[in-house]
Design an enzyme around this catalytic site. Structure first.
Site, short mmCIF file in Angstrom:
data_model
loop_
_atom_site.label_atom_id
_atom_site.label_comp_id
_atom_site.label_asym_id
_atom_site.label_seq_id
_atom_site.Cartn_x
_atom_site.Cartn_y
_atom_site.Cartn_z
N GLY A 43 2.32 11.70 1.59
CA GLY A 43 3.25 12.96 1.61
C GLY A 43 3.73 13.52 2.81
O GLY A 43 4.83 13.69 2.96
N GLY A 230 9.78 -7.52 5.97
CA GLY A 230 10.84 -8.06 6.87
C GLY A 230 11.99 -8.60 6.12
O GLY A 230 13.15 -8.89 6.50
N ASP A 259 6.42 4.57 4.00
CA ASP A 259 6.74 5.96 3.97
C ASP A 259 8.05 6.43 4.64
O ASP A 259 8.79 7.21 4.12
CB ASP A 259 5.59 6.88 4.59
CG ASP A 259 4.31 6.63 3.64
OD1 ASP A 259 4.25 6.35 2.74
OD2 ASP A 259 3.18 6.74 4.56
N GLY A 294 2.63 3.34 15.66
CA GLY A 294 2.03 4.70 15.07
C GLY A 294 2.72 4.98 13.68
O GLY A 294 3.58 3.73 13.19
P1 ATP Z 1 3.32 0.06 4.83
O1 ATP Z 1 2.19 -0.12 4.05
O2 ATP Z 1 3.28 -0.85 6.15
O3 ATP Z 1 3.97 1.16 5.27
P2 ATP Z 1 4.62 -1.01 2.75
O4 ATP Z 1 3.85 -2.24 2.21
O5 ATP Z 1 4.68 -0.01 1.77
O6 ATP Z 1 4.81 -0.61 4.27
P3 ATP Z 1 7.05 -2.93 3.30
O7 ATP Z 1 7.88 -3.57 2.33
O8 ATP Z 1 6.17 -3.52 4.12
O9 ATP Z 1 6.34 -1.46 2.74
O10 ATP Z 1 8.07 -2.10 4.16
C1 ATP Z 1 9.00 -1.13 3.84
C2 ATP Z 1 10.33 -1.26 4.36
O11 ATP Z 1 10.46 -0.99 5.77
C3 ATP Z 1 10.82 -2.71 4.14
O12 ATP Z 1 11.69 -2.56 2.86
C4 ATP Z 1 12.00 -2.74 5.45
O13 ATP Z 1 13.23 -2.01 4.95
C5 ATP Z 1 11.19 -2.30 6.51
N1 ATP Z 1 10.35 -3.15 7.26
C6 ATP Z 1 9.05 -3.48 7.08
N2 ATP Z 1 8.64 -4.50 8.03
C7 ATP Z 1 9.76 -4.80 8.43
C8 ATP Z 1 10.13 -5.84 9.56
N3 ATP Z 1 8.98 -6.70 10.03
N4 ATP Z 1 11.25 -6.14 9.97
C9 ATP Z 1 12.26 -5.05 9.63
N5 ATP Z 1 11.98 -4.09 8.56
C10 ATP Z 1 10.73 -4.01 8.11
#
Ligand code: ATP
Length: 308
Positions: A43, A230, A259, A294
């Site tokens: 949050g 990605g 987030d 971070g």
């Molecule tokens: P996390 O738990 O690491 O905060 P998550 O698993 O909830 O993330 P992800 O799908 O990994 O969510 O990432 C969220 C968004 O961040 C993706 O939809 C993308 O827009 C961006 N993102 C994440 N990793 C990358 C990457 N390697 N390159 C570019 N954009 C990325």
């Protein structure tokens, strides 16, 4: 008429991080790096992500009357979040104890503390905050009955006026009641969360994210967004499912990317973007966030997103 583009209702944790050569096994003690303390919790992270981009943001959360609670309030205020809705006391501030090994793998123990004491009654007492927001964003690091109360109030509206649009990221995973799912617009999930929610559905064992999005959509939410790291994100609304590709960036640390993505998405919906447009912006914010280490420290300003 609305004071806030976005109200985030959710958790605030102090992240206590120690680097280790090797994570300890049962009964074992290992020596680690100096302790680093960072503001976190889904949050709090979403609120900071949105406010840093320029959103008029408020946070409804609970922290302890202690140093970690004050650290969290400070980081929110510095980012420009309205913290009038942050309740103080009742339990110690939530804490995540994190050990990270040299390969980047971590082990995390969460003490929910004050987050577990954010009650449906607290939501009812904050009705004016909910009524003043265009969008409310939720995650599941607070009690599910509190999330359900927010959803119920948002759906019912206030004195004949519609309540805020509901964005929900069901993390950490938990089964969602049908009446909560039905109001999500969108439900925002990553691969892990999508597969969990579809564990009783053949689509859940598919490797095609479009199948997850369509199957989740048929469970009742008004729209679904599946984040794909990605690869970007899939958007499924009433009549179409589209892939919004990611930006090619050098990923340094993906902590908090989800987030940052969801906070940005919720803000853009609050200022009137349609869902695909909001996701195109959020993908840029997520990409910017992974280029720096971070969680909150990595979240970009609007100028940084534009420069990407
Ligand atoms: P996390 O738990 O690491 O905060 P998550 O698993 O909830 O993330 P992800 O799908 O990994 O969510 O990432 C969220 C968004 O961040 C993706 O939809 C993308 O827009 C961006 N993102 C994440 N990793 C990358 C990457 N390697 N390159 C570019 N954009 C990325």
């Amino acid at each position: 008429m609305h004071d806030y583009d976005l109200l985030v209702v959710g958790s605030a944790n102090a992240d206590l991080v120690i680097g280790v050569d090797r994570r300890p096994g049962a009964g074992e003690t290992v020596l680690g790096s100096d302790l680093a303390v960072h503001p976190g919790g889904k949050g709090a992270n979403q609120a900071v992500a949105a406010a840093r981009l320029g959103a008029r943001t408020a946070l409804l959360a609970r922290v302890g009357d202690d140093d970690y609670g004050r650290l969290l309030l400070d980081s929110q205020r510095t980012a420009g979040v309205d913290t009038a809705g942050v309740l103080v006391g009742g339990a110690p501030t939530g804490v995540a104890l994190i050990t990270v090994d040299p390969s980047g793998d971590n082990s995390i123990v969460v003490s929910q503390g004050a987050n577990a004491r954010l009650t449906p009654g607290d939501v009812r007492a904050a009705a004016s905050l909910l009524a003043a927001a265009r969008v409310v964003s939720l995650q599941l690091e607070i009690p599910l009955e509190t999330v359900a109360e927010v959803v119920r109030a948002a759906d019912a509206g206030f004195g004949g006026r519609p309540g805020p649009r509901v964005v929900l990221n069901p993390s950490p995973t938990a089964p969602l009641p049908a009446d909560v799912l039905a109001v999500c617009d969108p439900l925002v999930v990553n691969e892990h969360e999508a597969r969990f929610l579809l564990s009783d559905d053949p689509a859940g064992s598919s490797d095609d994210p479009e199948e997850w999005a369509d199957a989740l959509r048929s469970r009742g939410p008004r729209s679904v967004v599946v984040t794909l790291g990605g690869e970007g994100a899939l958007v499924a609304d009433r009549d179409r499912t589209v892939l919004v590709p990611s930006l090619a960036v050098k990923a340094v640390d993906t902590t908090g990317a989800g987030d940052a993505f969801t906070g940005a998405l919720a803000w853009r919906l609050g200022v009137g973007d349609d869902l695909p447009t909001a996701v195109r912006f959020a993908v840029r914010v997520g990409a910017a966030a992974v280029t720096r280490p971070g969680a909150q420290a990595s979240f970009p300003t609007a100028e940084e997103v534009a420069a990407l």
